[in-house]
Design an enzyme around this catalytic site. Structure first.
Site, PDB file in Angstrom:
ATOM      1  N   GLU A   6      -5.541  -5.441  10.517  1.00  0.00           N
ATOM      2  CA  GLU A   6      -4.565  -4.380  10.735  1.00  0.00           C
ATOM      3  C   GLU A   6      -4.872  -3.656  12.044  1.00  0.00           C
ATOM      4  O   GLU A   6      -5.640  -2.676  12.045  1.00  0.00           O
ATOM      5  CB  GLU A   6      -4.632  -3.369   9.590  1.00  0.00           C
ATOM      6  CG  GLU A   6      -4.286  -3.937   8.238  1.00  0.00           C
ATOM      7  CD  GLU A   6      -3.690  -2.862   7.330  1.00  0.00           C
ATOM      8  OE1 GLU A   6      -2.514  -2.990   6.993  1.00  0.00           O
ATOM      9  OE2 GLU A   6      -4.384  -1.897   7.011  1.00  0.00           O
ATOM     10  N   ASN A  66       0.860  -1.187   0.000  1.00  0.00           N
ATOM     11  CA  ASN A  66       0.000   0.000   0.000  1.00  0.00           C
ATOM     12  C   ASN A  66       0.896   1.236   0.000  1.00  0.00           C
ATOM     13  O   ASN A  66       1.456   1.596   1.029  1.00  0.00           O
ATOM     14  CB  ASN A  66      -0.903  -0.029   1.252  1.00  0.00           C
ATOM     15  CG  ASN A  66      -1.720   1.245   1.407  1.00  0.00           C
ATOM     16  OD1 ASN A  66      -1.836   2.034   0.472  1.00  0.00           O
ATOM     17  ND2 ASN A  66      -2.282   1.450   2.591  1.00  0.00           N
ATOM     18  N   GLU A 123      -6.965   4.420   8.019  1.00  0.00           N
ATOM     19  CA  GLU A 123      -6.706   5.855   7.818  1.00  0.00           C
ATOM     20  C   GLU A 123      -7.942   6.541   7.233  1.00  0.00           C
ATOM     21  O   GLU A 123      -8.237   7.687   7.554  1.00  0.00           O
ATOM     22  CB  GLU A 123      -5.472   6.042   6.910  1.00  0.00           C
ATOM     23  CG  GLU A 123      -4.192   5.765   7.682  1.00  0.00           C
ATOM     24  CD  GLU A 123      -3.007   5.340   6.842  1.00  0.00           C
ATOM     25  OE1 GLU A 123      -3.053   5.440   5.609  1.00  0.00           O
ATOM     26  OE2 GLU A 123      -2.020   4.876   7.451  1.00  0.00           O
ATOM     27  N   LYS A 142       0.134   4.242  -0.371  1.00  0.00           N
ATOM     28  CA  LYS A 142      -0.546   5.403   0.220  1.00  0.00           C
ATOM     29  C   LYS A 142      -0.327   6.651  -0.650  1.00  0.00           C
ATOM     30  O   LYS A 142      -0.281   6.549  -1.865  1.00  0.00           O
ATOM     31  CB  LYS A 142      -0.054   5.629   1.653  1.00  0.00           C
ATOM     32  CG  LYS A 142      -0.059   4.359   2.500  1.00  0.00           C
ATOM     33  CD  LYS A 142       0.064   4.658   3.961  1.00  0.00           C
ATOM     34  CE  LYS A 142       0.224   3.376   4.753  1.00  0.00           C
ATOM     35  NZ  LYS A 142      -0.021   3.532   6.160  1.00  0.00           N
ATOM     36  N   SER A 171       3.154  -2.387  10.553  1.00  0.00           N
ATOM     37  CA  SER A 171       4.592  -2.358  10.813  1.00  0.00           C
ATOM     38  C   SER A 171       5.324  -3.628  10.386  1.00  0.00           C
ATOM     39  O   SER A 171       6.279  -4.055  11.038  1.00  0.00           O
ATOM     40  CB  SER A 171       4.864  -2.038  12.290  1.00  0.00           C
ATOM     41  OG  SER A 171       4.484  -0.710  12.576  1.00  0.00           O
ATOM     42  N   GLY A 198       2.112   1.881  11.045  1.00  0.00           N
ATOM     43  CA  GLY A 198       3.064   2.987  10.937  1.00  0.00           C
ATOM     44  C   GLY A 198       3.763   3.334  12.241  1.00  0.00           C
ATOM     45  O   GLY A 198       4.381   4.397  12.347  1.00  0.00           O
ATOM     46  N   HIS A 204      -9.726   0.994   4.919  1.00  0.00           N
ATOM     47  CA  HIS A 204      -8.434   1.175   5.593  1.00  0.00           C
ATOM     48  C   HIS A 204      -8.628   2.098   6.796  1.00  0.00           C
ATOM     49  O   HIS A 204      -9.395   3.055   6.727  1.00  0.00           O
ATOM     50  CB  HIS A 204      -7.411   1.765   4.621  1.00  0.00           C
ATOM     51  CG  HIS A 204      -6.016   1.736   5.170  1.00  0.00           C
ATOM     52  ND1 HIS A 204      -5.567   2.663   6.075  1.00  0.00           N
ATOM     53  CD2 HIS A 204      -5.001   0.871   4.979  1.00  0.00           C
ATOM     54  CE1 HIS A 204      -4.314   2.369   6.404  1.00  0.00           C
ATOM     55  NE2 HIS A 204      -3.945   1.288   5.745  1.00  0.00           N
TER      56      HIS A 204
HETATM   57  C1  PEP Z   1      -1.027   0.089   6.171  1.00  0.00           C
HETATM   58  O1  PEP Z   1      -1.149   1.293   6.080  1.00  0.00           O
HETATM   59  O2  PEP Z   1      -1.868  -0.667   5.656  1.00  0.00           O
HETATM   60  C2  PEP Z   1       0.120  -0.435   6.894  1.00  0.00           C
HETATM   61  C3  PEP Z   1       0.104  -1.696   7.235  1.00  0.00           C
HETATM   62  O3  PEP Z   1       1.115   0.454   7.181  1.00  0.00           O
HETATM   63  P1  PEP Z   1       2.538   0.117   7.840  1.00  0.00           P
HETATM   64  O4  PEP Z   1       3.070  -1.131   7.177  1.00  0.00           O
HETATM   65  O5  PEP Z   1       3.396   1.301   7.542  1.00  0.00           O
HETATM   66  O6  PEP Z   1       2.319  -0.097   9.292  1.00  0.00           O
END
Ligand code: PEP
Length: 255
Positions: free
Chosen positions: A166, A7, A96, A9, A210, A172, A94
């Site tokens: 997630e 992703n 976010e 982003k 992460s 993040g 997601h």
């Molecule tokens: C995400 O935004 O779906 C995600 C898993 O981000 P990160 O790997 O940076 O934690």
């Protein structure tokens, strides 16, 4: 087969997306066993990225889609438009978008329905926040997101659905979930989906939060973990290459 989703982003523009896509193809070159790799560039980069991944095994996913096919919806992009660009998957719900743009389970539900109707494979993102986890509500939250996100949607046996677990506190932050906790949640999700979805569509459950080149194998070696959804580390080619290699290693271990 293990799945690796990147992703990207809003972290890269078109030029960087093209370079990253080329790098991903290089990372797969010469490999006998290939994981499923899905890259999710920003919308503006799709036409160019498409040229790079054409005739490769790399697939493209949208980071979001709208719930209507066409019409007066300024700024939105429909699953049909994505599908016309060769996109096969769509991230939906997601965290976010849920937290920054107030996306609700009802909106998520409508997006999944429309994406599926247009032949895209939805990747439904679910997960609890830190407070909910501390209060021991993580399983309830995820169950509610699954129920509300999928209610009333008819899947057929040949349909596919991906769910990305997630945990929001892991996204993040550099603090990934413990693999044993992810496995427990994945088997909970799998069980739950069996109850919610009629007709036994094919389901994949991914872990996200992460994930990096160092920790990814500890997730992918688990049979419960069908793959990973990677944010930050997916725009770093060296890291993403390591993640792909770990997926291959995990698939070799499965043979
Ligand atoms: C995400 O935004 O779906 C995600 C898993 O981000 P990160 O790997 O940076 O934690």
């Amino acid at each position: 087969m293990k799945t690796v989703v990147g992703n990207w982003k809003m972290k890269v523009g078109t030029r960087e997306s093209v370079a990253l896509a080329r790098g991903v193809i290089m990372a797969l070159r010469g490999k006998k066993i290939l994981p499923e790799v899905i890259i999710c560039p920003p919308f503006v980069a799709f036409s160019e990225v498409r040229k790079v991944v054409a005739r490769s095994r790399v697939q493209m996913g949208a980071q979001d889609v709208f719930w209507e096919e066409e019409g007066s919806f300024t700024g939105e992009i429909s699953p049909r438009m994505m599908s016309e660009l060769g996109v096969t998957h769509a991230l939906i719900g997601h965290s976010e978008r849920r937290s920054l743009l107030n996306e609700t389970d009802e909106m998520v539900n409508k997006k999944i329905r429309e994406a599926k109707d247009e032949g895209l494979i939805p990747i439904l993102c679910v997960g609890e926040n830190q407070e909910q986890r501390a209060a021991g509500k993580d399983f309830d939250i995820v169950a509610a997101q699954l129920h509300q996100g999928l209610t009333g949607i008819r899947f057929r046996p040949k349909d596919q659905l991906y769910v990305a677990y997630e945990p929001i506190w892991a996204i993040g932050t550099g603090e990934a979930a413990h693999p044993a906790d992810a496995v427990e949640m994945h088997s909970f999700i799998r069980k739950h989906l069996k109850e919610i979805l009629k007709n036994n569509p094919s389901v994949k459950i991914l872990y996200g939060g992460s994930v990096d080149g160092e920790n990814v194998y500890s997730f992918l070696r688990e049979p419960e973990v069908d793959g990973v959804l990677v944010g930050g580390a997916s725009v770093k080619l060296a890291q993403f290459g390591q993640i792909i290699n770990s997926a291959i290693e995990a698939m070799e271990g499965e043979k």
